[in-house]
Scaffold this motif. Structure first.
Motif, PDB file in Angstrom:
ATOM      1  N   PHE A  86       5.090  -7.140  -1.817  1.00 19.97           N
ATOM      2  CA  PHE A  86       4.934  -8.589  -1.737  1.00 19.97           C
ATOM      3  C   PHE A  86       6.339  -9.167  -1.755  1.00 19.97           C
ATOM      4  O   PHE A  86       7.064  -9.013  -2.735  1.00 19.97           O
ATOM      5  N   MET A  87       6.729  -9.802  -0.633  1.00 17.21           N
ATOM      6  CA  MET A  87       8.085 -10.343  -0.514  1.00 17.21           C
ATOM      7  C   MET A  87       8.034 -11.864  -0.513  1.00 17.21           C
ATOM      8  O   MET A  87       7.185 -12.456   0.135  1.00 17.21           O
ATOM      9  N   PHE A  88       8.950 -12.476  -1.262  1.00 17.37           N
ATOM     10  CA  PHE A  88       9.067 -13.923  -1.272  1.00 17.37           C
ATOM     11  C   PHE A  88      10.474 -14.289  -1.698  1.00 17.37           C
ATOM     12  O   PHE A  88      11.013 -13.743  -2.645  1.00 17.37           O
ATOM     13  N   ASP A  89      11.081 -15.214  -0.926  1.00 14.35           N
ATOM     14  CA  ASP A  89      12.454 -15.651  -1.192  1.00 14.35           C
ATOM     15  C   ASP A  89      13.365 -14.433  -1.389  1.00 14.35           C
ATOM     16  O   ASP A  89      13.377 -13.552  -0.566  1.00 14.35           O
ATOM     17  N   ASP A  90      14.093 -14.394  -2.493  1.00 14.64           N
ATOM     18  CA  ASP A  90      15.003 -13.281  -2.769  1.00 14.64           C
ATOM     19  C   ASP A  90      14.438 -12.313  -3.802  1.00 14.64           C
ATOM     20  O   ASP A  90      15.175 -11.648  -4.525  1.00 14.64           O
ATOM     21  N   GLN A  91      13.111 -12.249  -3.865  1.00  9.28           N
ATOM     22  CA  GLN A  91      12.465 -11.337  -4.799  1.00  9.28           C
ATOM     23  C   GLN A  91      11.340 -10.597  -4.097  1.00  9.28           C
ATOM     24  O   GLN A  91      10.807 -11.060  -3.090  1.00  9.28           O
ATOM     25  N   MET A  92      10.984  -9.460  -4.621  1.00 11.83           N
ATOM     26  CA  MET A  92       9.823  -8.734  -4.109  1.00 11.83           C
ATOM     27  C   MET A  92       9.239  -7.857  -5.206  1.00 11.83           C
ATOM     28  O   MET A  92       9.933  -7.473  -6.157  1.00 11.83           O
ATOM     29  N   LEU A  93       7.953  -7.603  -5.073  1.00  8.37           N
ATOM     30  CA  LEU A  93       7.250  -6.660  -5.928  1.00  8.37           C
ATOM     31  C   LEU A  93       6.914  -5.460  -5.052  1.00  8.37           C
ATOM     32  O   LEU A  93       6.303  -5.612  -3.988  1.00  8.37           O
ATOM     33  N   VAL A  94       7.323  -4.280  -5.490  1.00  8.31           N
ATOM     34  CA  VAL A  94       7.136  -3.056  -4.706  1.00  8.31           C
ATOM     35  C   VAL A  94       6.439  -2.022  -5.577  1.00  8.31           C
ATOM     36  O   VAL A  94       6.880  -1.732  -6.689  1.00  8.31           O
ATOM     37  N   THR A  95       5.342  -1.475  -5.051  1.00  8.93           N
ATOM     38  CA  THR A  95       4.674  -0.366  -5.716  1.00  8.93           C
ATOM     39  C   THR A  95       4.755   0.840  -4.798  1.00  8.93           C
ATOM     40  O   THR A  95       4.037   0.920  -3.804  1.00  8.93           O
ATOM     41  N   PRO A  96       5.666   1.773  -5.086  1.00  9.25           N
ATOM     42  CA  PRO A  96       5.694   3.013  -4.312  1.00  9.25           C
ATOM     43  C   PRO A  96       4.577   3.920  -4.847  1.00  9.25           C
ATOM     44  O   PRO A  96       4.573   4.268  -6.026  1.00  9.25           O
ATOM     45  N   HIS A  97       3.609   4.231  -3.998  1.00  7.40           N
ATOM     46  CA  HIS A  97       2.452   5.005  -4.451  1.00  7.40           C
ATOM     47  C   HIS A  97       2.840   6.468  -4.642  1.00  7.40           C
ATOM     48  O   HIS A  97       3.218   7.154  -3.702  1.00  7.40           O
ATOM     49  N   ILE A  98       2.765   6.906  -5.871  1.00 12.07           N
ATOM     50  CA  ILE A  98       3.130   8.269  -6.239  1.00 12.07           C
ATOM     51  C   ILE A  98       1.961   9.190  -5.900  1.00 12.07           C
ATOM     52  O   ILE A  98       0.808   8.895  -6.223  1.00 12.07           O
ATOM     53  N   ALA A  99       2.260  10.297  -5.235  1.00  8.18           N
ATOM     54  CA  ALA A  99       1.241  11.177  -4.666  1.00  8.18           C
ATOM     55  C   ALA A  99       0.146  11.591  -5.646  1.00  8.18           C
ATOM     56  O   ALA A  99      -1.015  11.646  -5.286  1.00  8.18           O
ATOM     57  N   SER A 100       0.487  11.893  -6.878  1.00 14.97           N
ATOM     58  CA  SER A 100      -0.509  12.408  -7.813  1.00 14.97           C
ATOM     59  C   SER A 100      -1.237  11.311  -8.581  1.00 14.97           C
ATOM     60  O   SER A 100      -2.083  11.615  -9.413  1.00 14.97           O
ATOM     61  N   LEU A 101      -0.925  10.051  -8.312  1.00 18.95           N
ATOM     62  CA  LEU A 101      -1.528   8.941  -9.047  1.00 18.95           C
ATOM     63  C   LEU A 101      -2.296   8.014  -8.123  1.00 18.95           C
ATOM     64  O   LEU A 101      -2.023   7.940  -6.933  1.00 18.95           O
TER      65      LEU A 101
END
Length: 102
Positions: free
Chosen positions: A49-64
């Motif tokens: 989720f990107m907005f202005d100069d910030q973002m929330l990133v969830t890298p999906h870990i293979a085992s989770l």
């Protein structure tokens, strides 16, 4: 790619089902300026989720499961930092994606 992720997660609520639930919710919202969705055939394994100069990133870990993976709150503090690198990657994926008709 979706089927592969479903195999990894092995849960009843499949990735495909979650995608359809999200698309249904977006469709029910009706036109909303600035809200878009795209499909990609590339391996993404990220929620961003990107907005202005910030973002929330969830890298999906293979085992989770996706919701068990860590969420990173990134702020743009410098050029070519972590924020910019993720933003470049996401922009490239976005530009190569196919628009979803909502």
């Amino acid at each position: 790619m979706t089927r592969k992720r479903e195999e990894v997660e092995g849960v009843p609520l499949t990735v495909g089902t979650r995608i359809n639930i999200t698309l249904d919710a977006l469709t029910k919202m009706g036109p909303c300026e600035g809200v878009e969705a795209r499909f990609s055939d590339q391996h993404i394994a990220l929620s961003v989720f990107m907005f202005d100069d910030q973002m929330l990133v969830t890298p999906h870990i293979a085992s989770l499961l996706g919701d068990e993976s860590p969420m990173l709150h990134l702020r743009r503090l410098e050029e070519d930092g972590l924020h910019d690198r993720f933003a470049s990657h996401v922009t490239a994926l976005w530009e190569s994606g196919r628009p979803v008709e909502l």
